[in-house]
Design an enzyme around this catalytic site. Sequence first.
Site, PDB file in Angstrom:
ATOM      1  CG  ASN A 163      -7.046   5.469   0.554  1.00  0.00           C
ATOM      2  OD1 ASN A 163      -6.333   5.031  -0.348  1.00  0.00           O
ATOM      3  ND2 ASN A 163      -6.811   6.625   1.129  1.00  0.00           N
ATOM      4  CD  GLU A 259       2.990  10.994  -3.333  1.00  0.00           C
ATOM      5  OE1 GLU A 259       2.928  11.428  -2.162  1.00  0.00           O
ATOM      6  OE2 GLU A 259       3.629  11.583  -4.223  1.00  0.00           O
ATOM      7  CB  CYS A 293      -2.513   9.785   2.533  1.00  0.00           C
ATOM      8  SG  CYS A 293      -2.950  10.654   1.030  1.00  0.00           S
TER       9      CYS A 293
HETATM   10  P1  NAP Z   1      -0.704  -0.944   2.475  1.00  0.00           P
HETATM   11  O1  NAP Z   1      -1.146  -1.980   3.410  1.00  0.00           O
HETATM   12  O2  NAP Z   1       0.675  -0.432   2.570  1.00  0.00           O
HETATM   13  O3  NAP Z   1      -0.985  -1.530   1.003  1.00  0.00           O
HETATM   14  C1  NAP Z   1      -0.740  -0.768  -0.143  1.00  0.00           C
HETATM   15  C2  NAP Z   1      -0.475  -1.690  -1.304  1.00  0.00           C
HETATM   16  O4  NAP Z   1       0.761  -2.387  -1.101  1.00  0.00           O
HETATM   17  C3  NAP Z   1      -1.522  -2.770  -1.522  1.00  0.00           C
HETATM   18  O5  NAP Z   1      -1.690  -2.992  -2.897  1.00  0.00           O
HETATM   19  C4  NAP Z   1      -0.876  -3.986  -0.871  1.00  0.00           C
HETATM   20  O6  NAP Z   1      -1.378  -5.213  -1.338  1.00  0.00           O
HETATM   21  C5  NAP Z   1       0.547  -3.783  -1.303  1.00  0.00           C
HETATM   22  N1  NAP Z   1       1.550  -4.536  -0.543  1.00  0.00           N
HETATM   23  C6  NAP Z   1       1.471  -5.036   0.700  1.00  0.00           C
HETATM   24  N2  NAP Z   1       2.626  -5.646   1.028  1.00  0.00           N
HETATM   25  C7  NAP Z   1       3.462  -5.512  -0.032  1.00  0.00           C
HETATM   26  C8  NAP Z   1       4.804  -5.908  -0.305  1.00  0.00           C
HETATM   27  N3  NAP Z   1       5.537  -6.562   0.576  1.00  0.00           N
HETATM   28  N4  NAP Z   1       5.321  -5.593  -1.506  1.00  0.00           N
HETATM   29  C9  NAP Z   1       4.601  -4.929  -2.419  1.00  0.00           C
HETATM   30  N5  NAP Z   1       3.325  -4.514  -2.212  1.00  0.00           N
HETATM   31  C10 NAP Z   1       2.769  -4.797  -1.028  1.00  0.00           C
HETATM   32  O7  NAP Z   1      -1.657   0.355   2.555  1.00  0.00           O
HETATM   33  P2  NAP Z   1      -3.247   0.430   2.590  1.00  0.00           P
HETATM   34  O8  NAP Z   1      -3.738  -0.128   3.869  1.00  0.00           O
HETATM   35  O9  NAP Z   1      -3.818  -0.100   1.320  1.00  0.00           O
HETATM   36  O10 NAP Z   1      -3.464   2.026   2.581  1.00  0.00           O
HETATM   37  C11 NAP Z   1      -3.370   2.780   3.755  1.00  0.00           C
HETATM   38  C12 NAP Z   1      -2.035   3.481   3.872  1.00  0.00           C
HETATM   39  O11 NAP Z   1      -1.716   4.103   2.638  1.00  0.00           O
HETATM   40  C13 NAP Z   1      -2.028   4.609   4.885  1.00  0.00           C
HETATM   41  O12 NAP Z   1      -0.807   4.608   5.568  1.00  0.00           O
HETATM   42  C14 NAP Z   1      -2.162   5.858   4.028  1.00  0.00           C
HETATM   43  O13 NAP Z   1      -1.675   7.034   4.626  1.00  0.00           O
HETATM   44  C15 NAP Z   1      -1.380   5.468   2.835  1.00  0.00           C
HETATM   45  N6  NAP Z   1      -1.820   6.255   1.678  1.00  0.00           N
HETATM   46  C16 NAP Z   1      -1.023   7.255   1.261  1.00  0.00           C
HETATM   47  C17 NAP Z   1      -1.423   8.059   0.190  1.00  0.00           C
HETATM   48  C18 NAP Z   1      -0.570   9.198  -0.304  1.00  0.00           C
HETATM   49  O14 NAP Z   1      -0.841   9.647  -1.418  1.00  0.00           O
HETATM   50  N7  NAP Z   1       0.400   9.691   0.447  1.00  0.00           N
HETATM   51  C19 NAP Z   1      -2.626   7.799  -0.437  1.00  0.00           C
HETATM   52  C20 NAP Z   1      -3.420   6.753   0.028  1.00  0.00           C
HETATM   53  C21 NAP Z   1      -3.005   5.978   1.091  1.00  0.00           C
HETATM   54  P3  NAP Z   1      -2.398  -6.076  -0.439  1.00  0.00           P
HETATM   55  O15 NAP Z   1      -3.638  -5.268  -0.348  1.00  0.00           O
HETATM   56  O16 NAP Z   1      -2.534  -7.315  -1.219  1.00  0.00           O
HETATM   57  O17 NAP Z   1      -1.751  -6.283   0.890  1.00  0.00           O
HETATM   58  O1  G3H Z   2      -5.428   8.967   0.653  1.00  0.00           O
HETATM   59  C1  G3H Z   2      -4.700   9.677  -0.009  1.00  0.00           C
HETATM   60  C2  G3H Z   2      -5.185  10.449  -1.146  1.00  0.00           C
HETATM   61  O2  G3H Z   2      -4.131  10.771  -2.011  1.00  0.00           O
HETATM   62  C3  G3H Z   2      -5.878  11.678  -0.628  1.00  0.00           C
HETATM   63  O3  G3H Z   2      -6.565  12.327  -1.617  1.00  0.00           O
HETATM   64  O4  G3H Z   2      -6.923  14.483  -0.391  1.00  0.00           O
HETATM   65  O5  G3H Z   2      -8.203  13.932  -2.442  1.00  0.00           O
HETATM   66  O6  G3H Z   2      -8.645  12.716  -0.314  1.00  0.00           O
HETATM   67  P1  G3H Z   2      -7.635  13.417  -1.169  1.00  0.00           P
END
Ligand code: NAP
Ligand code: G3H
Length: 487
Positions: A163, A259, A293
Amino acid sequence: MINEIKNSNNECKKLLNGQWKESENGDYIEIFSPLTNSSLGKVPAMTKEEVDEAIKNSKEAQKQWRLIPMHTRVELLYKVASLLEEQADHLAELVMMEVAKDKKSAKSEVLRTADLIRFTADTAKTIQGEHLQGDTFPGGNKNKIGMVTREPLGVVLAISPFNYPVNLAASKIAPALVGGNTVVFKPATQGSLSGLYLVKIFEEAGLPPGVINTVTGKGSVIGDYVVTHPDISFINFTGSSEIGARISQMSKMIHVLMELGGKDAAIVLKDADLDLTAKNIVSGAFAYSGQRCTAIKRVLVVDEVADALVNKIKIEMEKLKVGNPLELEAADVVPLIDANSADFVEGLITDAVELGGKVIVGGKREGNLIYPTLIDDVTKEMRVAWEEPFGPVLPVIRVKDAEEAITIANESEYGLQSSVFTNNINDAFYVANKLEVGSVQVNNKTERGPDHFPFSGIKNSGVGVQGIRYSIEAMTRLKSTVINLNK
Ligand code: NAP
Ligand code: G3H
C-alpha cells in the site's frame, strides 16, 4: 526511469553487488496494473540459490559499509532524497499504475519519502553514545569508565507491503543503512516495480556495491526461506498480522520490528465538535479506499449524538470522489488492489446486512471498485465489528457511554491507534489512558505521521517502535567498552 533496469522483454533485473542483473533461472512474475489490467513489466522470481547469493553478498558488503564515516552515509541519503524529488513525477506515475493510488497521493508518498530520508540523515548526526562513571554504583570506583556506542546489527531484511510501496520501503532502508547495516530488500510483489525503482535511486546516489540487494518473488514461495536465513540479523516487516505472526514464530534469536494490521476506532463523546469529527472520520476511513493500516475502521459513538453524527458522516461521504484515477484524477475511493480484496470487503458488508446492519451510504460494487459504504447499527455479532476490511467500509457501533466505547475498543485483537473526539480535555485524557493502543489521537483522525513520532502497535498490531529515531535505534545495538584504569 524503471525502463532503465528492464531488458527488451519488459523484464526487470535484480540488484546484486551494485549491478543490475538478469534473472538466472529465467523465471519472472508479471505485474499487471489494477487500473488497466495491462502488464507493467516482470520481476525475477528468485530461486533459493539467488536469495543465498544476495544475502551472502550483503553480509560481505557490511564489513566495509560499517566502517564508512557517518557523515558519508548521511551525504548519500541527502543525495537519494534529492534524486527522489527530481524523479517524483515518474515514480508517482508508476506507483499510481501499480497499486491503483490516485496521482496526488502517489506523488505525496514520494515527496514524503524524500523528507523522511532527509530527516533520517539529520537525526543520524545527532545520535551519540554515552560515557558512564563506575563510581555512581555502590562499591564502584572512578577508575572504571564505560563508553557506550551504537553498533550496526549486520544484514537487515526489509519486507514492505503493497500500500505504500515507496514510503514503507524507504522507512526501513534509510534508518538501517545510516546505522551501518546492509539491506536485503524484499518488496511486496504488487508494488515491486515501484520498490525496484526506489532502489535504483539509492544506487544512482552512489551507494557502494552490496549495500542494498534486492530479493523478488512471491512471499508464499520464498518468504519462509528468506526469514529463516542464518545470515539475516534483523527483520523489519510491515504487512498483515497473519504473515507477521508467521515470521515471528519462524525467526530464530533475532530481533524483529513489525507493523501489522489494525482496527482503529474513532470514539465520539457527546460534547464532540461533530462537524470536525465527521470530516476527520470520512477522510480517515476512506482515503485510498481504506487501504491503510491507520484507516479509521470503526466508529464508537454515544447514543445522544449518534443520529446527528451519522447524518453528518453521510453528508461528508457524498462529497467523496469515487472512480478510476486514470479517469478521475482526484479520486478518493479507487478500485481495490485485487479481486480477492474486493470479495473480502463485499463479504463483510453482506454479513453485516444479514445480521441487521443498516447500509446508510454505498453498498455497491463495480469490478474491484467498492463504493464507500457506511453501515449503522452494527453489533458485536457482525464480522465487520472486528475484522480489518482494508477497504472502504465503515461500521458504526452505538454505545451508551465512554466506558462501553473503551471496552469494545479494547476487545479488539488489534491495538494500533484510536481517536477520541471530545471538547473536554479531562474526558480525552481519561479515554486515552484506558485505550490499549500504540497512539491515541485527540480530535484528529488516526494516522502515522509526522514520521518522526513513535509509531507502534500492540497486541496483533505489531512489535517494536518505528519512527525515524526509533527505527535507527531498533536497528543498532548498544555496545560497552569499559576502561579500567590502574593508577
Ligand atoms: P501481506 O500480504 O502480509 O504482505 C506483506 C509483505 O509480506 C509482502 O512483501 C509479501 O510478499 C510478504 N510475504 C508474504 N508472505 C510471506 C512469508 N511467508 N514470509 C515473508 N514475507 C511474506 O500484506 P499486504 O497485503 O501487502 O498489506 C496489507 C496489510 O498490511 C494490512 O493488514 C495492513 O494493515 C498491514 N499494514 C500495516 C502497516 C503498519 O504500519 N501497521 C502499514 C501498512 C500495511 P508478497 O507480496 O510477495 O506476497
Ligand atoms: O498503511 C499503513 C501506513 O503506515 C499508514 O500511514 O497513516 O500515513 O497513511 P498513514
